[in-house]
Design a protein around this motif. Structure first.
Motif, PDB file in Angstrom:
ATOM      1  N   GLU A 182       0.810  -1.210   0.000  1.00  0.00           N
ATOM      2  CA  GLU A 182       0.000   0.000   0.000  1.00  0.00           C
ATOM      3  C   GLU A 182       0.850   1.270   0.000  1.00  0.00           C
ATOM      4  O   GLU A 182       0.312   2.373  -0.013  1.00  0.00           O
ATOM      5  CB  GLU A 182      -0.932   0.008   1.228  1.00  0.00           C
ATOM      6  N   ARG A 242       2.744   4.342  -1.333  1.00  0.00           N
ATOM      7  CA  ARG A 242       2.494   5.125  -2.543  1.00  0.00           C
ATOM      8  C   ARG A 242       3.701   5.077  -3.476  1.00  0.00           C
ATOM      9  O   ARG A 242       4.839   5.252  -3.069  1.00  0.00           O
ATOM     10  CB  ARG A 242       2.190   6.571  -2.177  1.00  0.00           C
ATOM     11  N   THR A 291      -0.070   2.740  -6.026  1.00  0.00           N
ATOM     12  CA  THR A 291       0.725   2.087  -4.990  1.00  0.00           C
ATOM     13  C   THR A 291       1.643   1.031  -5.597  1.00  0.00           C
ATOM     14  O   THR A 291       1.469   0.608  -6.740  1.00  0.00           O
ATOM     15  CB  THR A 291      -0.177   1.401  -3.947  1.00  0.00           C
ATOM     16  N   GLY A 327       1.616  -1.995  -4.695  1.00  0.00           N
ATOM     17  CA  GLY A 327       0.783  -3.179  -4.892  1.00  0.00           C
ATOM     18  C   GLY A 327       0.097  -3.189  -6.246  1.00  0.00           C
ATOM     19  O   GLY A 327      -0.140  -4.250  -6.822  1.00  0.00           O
ATOM     20  N   GLU A 328      -0.219  -2.011  -6.784  1.00  0.00           N
ATOM     21  CA  GLU A 328      -0.848  -1.923  -8.105  1.00  0.00           C
ATOM     22  C   GLU A 328       0.186  -2.025  -9.226  1.00  0.00           C
ATOM     23  O   GLU A 328      -0.121  -2.480 -10.328  1.00  0.00           O
ATOM     24  CB  GLU A 328      -1.616  -0.605  -8.223  1.00  0.00           C
TER      25      GLU A 328
END
Length: 218
Positions: A7, A9, A48, A50-51
């Motif tokens: 998560e 940034r 993020t 994670g993305e």
């Protein structure tokens, strides 16, 4: 990028690093152009780590250290694309369509109107009359697509009533010397879509690099 802090940034530098790996993957023959464009869009939309992580999950790390491939655009290249008289003042589509694409010069203000029709304003290979240009779009029960190349600064100020202005630009920072494109106008029961894509010349460059690498491997 880390699995422990999905998560956290992501920065512009993180996104650009992933985008560069995707360009290398195309040149290596690991991705086709459709996959590349889909993943590039996802990269610039990612907020993020994670993305970002899934975008290159199935790609190996680069073979080794070395200078990053030269980019097709830059301050020098942009300087060559700014200046000269506009070659088209606008486009009209009434139960029909219009298209402005390829090599043309965008005037300081380009007006387009779509009524029960559609239009395309493609700036990827265009020159620009001035460092700042305005693309004014009016779409009534119709639509207009505005396509801009990487590196260009874009500002969207349109108003939608039972319609809207859709931005698909990502968070790519503008390049030094690049023009500024302001997209404005009005959409009623219609829409204006502003999106960023690589140019045909950049696609050709990637394909040539891919073919060159294949030749060296034989």
């Amino acid at each position: 990028m880390t699995d422990e802090l999905p998560e956290l940034r992501a920065s512009d530098t993180d996104r650009e690093r992933v985008a560069e790996r995707l360009r290398e993957a195309v040149a290596e023959g690991r991705l086709d152009m459709e996959e590349f464009q889909e993943r590039l869009d996802a990269t610039y939309k990612a907020r993020t780590y994670g993305e970002l992580e899934p975008v290159t999950r199935d790609l190996p790390d680069p073979a080794g250290p070395g200078p990053a491939p030269a980019r097709a655009s830059g301050s020098g290249a942009w300087a060559e694309r700014i200046g000269g008289a506009g070659t088209s003042a606008g486009g009209v589509a009434i139960m029909s369509g219009f298209s402005r694409k390829g090599m043309w010069t965008v005037p300081r203000r380009f007006n387009c109107f779509a009524l029960c029709g559609g239009g395309e304003v493609d700036l990827r290979e265009a020159k620009f009359e001035a460092p700042e240009v305005v693309v004014n779009c009016v779409a009534i029960m119709g639509g207009v697509d505005v396509i801009v190349p990487p590196g260009v600064e874009v500002v969207v100020r349109g108003i939608g009533v039972m319609g809207g202005f859709d931005e698909r630009l990502g968070d790519e920072p503008p390049e030094p010397g690049a023009p500024r494109v302001i997209v404005t106008g009005f959409a009623f029961w219609g829409g204006v879509c502003v999106k960023r894509k690589i140019s045909r010349s950049e696609k050709r460059r990637l394909k040539e690099e891919k073919d060159r690498r294949k030749g060296l491997e034989k």
